[in-house]
Design an enzyme around this catalytic site. Structure first.
Site, short mmCIF file in Angstrom:
data_model
loop_
_atom_site.label_atom_id
_atom_site.label_comp_id
_atom_site.label_asym_id
_atom_site.label_seq_id
_atom_site.Cartn_x
_atom_site.Cartn_y
_atom_site.Cartn_z
CG HIS A 176 -61.11 48.28 -101.83
ND1 HIS A 176 -60.46 47.71 -100.77
CD2 HIS A 176 -62.14 47.44 -102.14
CE1 HIS A 176 -61.07 46.57 -100.45
NE2 HIS A 176 -62.09 46.38 -101.26
CD GLU A 179 -58.52 50.89 -100.41
OE1 GLU A 179 -57.69 50.13 -100.91
OE2 GLU A 179 -59.43 50.49 -99.64
NE ARG A 234 -65.07 48.18 -99.55
CZ ARG A 234 -64.03 47.82 -98.79
NH1 ARG A 234 -63.18 48.72 -98.35
NH2 ARG A 234 -63.83 46.55 -98.48
CG HIS A 304 -56.02 47.01 -100.13
ND1 HIS A 304 -57.37 46.94 -100.31
CD2 HIS A 304 -55.51 45.85 -100.63
CE1 HIS A 304 -57.68 45.80 -100.90
NE2 HIS A 304 -56.58 45.11 -101.11
CD GLU A 378 -55.30 47.99 -95.81
OE1 GLU A 378 -55.45 49.14 -96.24
OE2 GLU A 378 -56.15 47.08 -95.94
ZN LIG Z 1 -58.75 48.37 -99.78
#
Ligand SMILES: [Zn+2]
Length: 417
Positions: A176, A179, A234, A304, A378
């Site tokens: 993405h 990020e 994104r 991410h 994340e």
């Molecule tokens: Zn992501």
């Protein structure tokens, strides 16, 4: 319009994205019940809300923390609607443009050295991959695994010995575009792994026995766009037939229950899955590479941001994977190790029960392909800066994440043959 700016401002202006976010706000709302969740969904229908967490409006549900970005103009409508309905909310970011500029707070390095405490654009990252290979040719090689929709190269760095049959771990960053801390981590990982070989006991042992494949930027076109045109981008940048909307969410484009979420079928959504599984050149390059090295790849890790979680399969079903206990144990050890450095807390669990249902994700695809250990990080933070994590947090983020990744790698080394 740049020529009318004072010279002092020019450098800063050129370094940031031309789309400006003056006065834009990021709201955090906690719907207490389904009625309140539906109020947010209704607001999303009539206003342009950019969902930061969850990543689209369909996943909004009771008791969830919901973060979204909204323009200055619409923020007043949103705020009065929330007030009228007596909903719990806070404003995480009052002026997004300020945060966009403030994220570049890392130490400037006067020398030509590649700073691991700064965010780097695509050209700088390409130059860095060359540098890594030239510096440690016996340990690092660069493989072009394909190219993007806009014909940029997709590079994987292989770290370790020449032997192709050795066990390996595949890692990717930046699927993405916005990020940014994710590609920063992949760069950090390659640098630290090669630097500490022969010095750090664990890293030496790991690299003596296994290889790492690191894709520092998965979504290159999107990443470039996030630097040059729109910091909040994104998806990738491929064109969609019969739609003016650009881009596919590469993390919905994998062949893992790909068509099971109707809401991902609209090209104008941030979570658009693409017109077919692996329709995107970026996805196809990665899946071909992984399929081609399947015998040796024992773990897949994808990075991410944000929300501080360590996730494992499944996203597309509430069914638990056959080795759930194993995955949960590794995730616990890994997040425990992560917290020892700065006491940063991560939660862990299967995607579906920990965040929400997702289809077409790389993690589920890799798992179903037969890679038994697949994880998604994340990274920091929990929403104070969100995607605009300041550069001053790159180093602590990477240091603690490194501890967690080493735990996973050590486990793979010990438990796979
Ligand atoms: Zn992501």
């Amino acid at each position: 319009m740049r020529f009318i700016l004072p010279v002092g401002l020019l450098a800063t202006t050129l370094a940031i994205a031309p789309v400006r976010f003056d006065g834009e706000k990021v709201f955090r709302v906690k719907p207490q019940d389904e009625t309140e969740a539906n109020i947010i969904k209704d607001l999303a229908r009539t206003n342009e809300l950019d969902f930061w967490y969850p990543d689209d409006t369909h996943h909004v549900s009771a008791n969830m923390t919901v973060d979204f970005r909204v323009s200055e103009k619409e923020s007043q409508t949103i705020q009065s609607a929330l007030d009228q309905n007596k909903m719990h909310y806070e404003i995480l970011i009052h002026d997004l443009q300020e945060e966009v500029e403030k994220q570049f707070d890392g130490k400037e390095d006067s020398s030509d050295r590649h700073s691991y405490e700064k965010y780097h654009n695509w050209e700088q990252i390409v130059a860095w991959t060359e540098k890594m290979v030239n510096k440690r040719p016996e340990m690092v090689s660069r493989i072009k695994i394909g190219s993007t929709a806009e014909d940029n190269p997709l590079y994987v760095l292989k770290i370790g010995k020449e032997d192709e049959s050795r066990n390996s771990i595949f890692m990717d960053c930046g699927i993405h575009a916005r990020e940014w801390v994710s590609p920063a981590f992949c760069q950090w990982f390659v640098y630290q792994a090669t630097k500490s070989y022969g010095k750090n006991k664990i890293m030496t042992k790991l690299l003596d026995k296994m290889n790492f494949y690191v894709l520092p930027v998965f979504n290159v076109d999107g990443y470039i766009w996030s630097w040059t045109k729109n910091r909040m981008w994104r998806k990738n940048r491929s064109k969609n037939q019969n739609s003016k909307c650009i881009g596919t969410d590469l993390n919905r484009n994998f062949n893992a229950s790909w068509d099971s979420s109707p809401q991902t079928s609209n090209p104008c959504e941030e979570t658009y899955r693409g017109h077919a599984p692996e329709s995107e050149k970026e996805t196809k390059a990665v899946t071909d590479f992984i399929r081609g090295h399947l015998k040796s790849i024992k773990a897949y890790i994808t990075f991410h941001s944000y929300s501080q979680m360590l996730l494992f399969p499944y996203g597309y079903t509430s069914k638990l994977p056959f080795n759930h206990e194993d995955l949960a144990k590794i995730a616990k050890l890994s997040t425990d190790a992560l917290s020892t450095r700065y006491e940063t807390r991560y939660i862990y669990g299967p995607i579906q029960s920990t965040i929400y249902r997702t289809s077409g994700s790389s993690l589920d695809w890799a798992f179903d392909l037969g890679i038994k250990h697949t994880f998604a990080f994340e990274l920091r933070d929990k929403g104070k800066f969100g995607f605009l994590l300041p550069e001053s947090q790159i180093k602590p983020t990477c240091k603690e994440t490194m501890l967690a990744v080493k735990v996973i790698a050590k486990y793979i080394l010990k438990n796979t043959s």
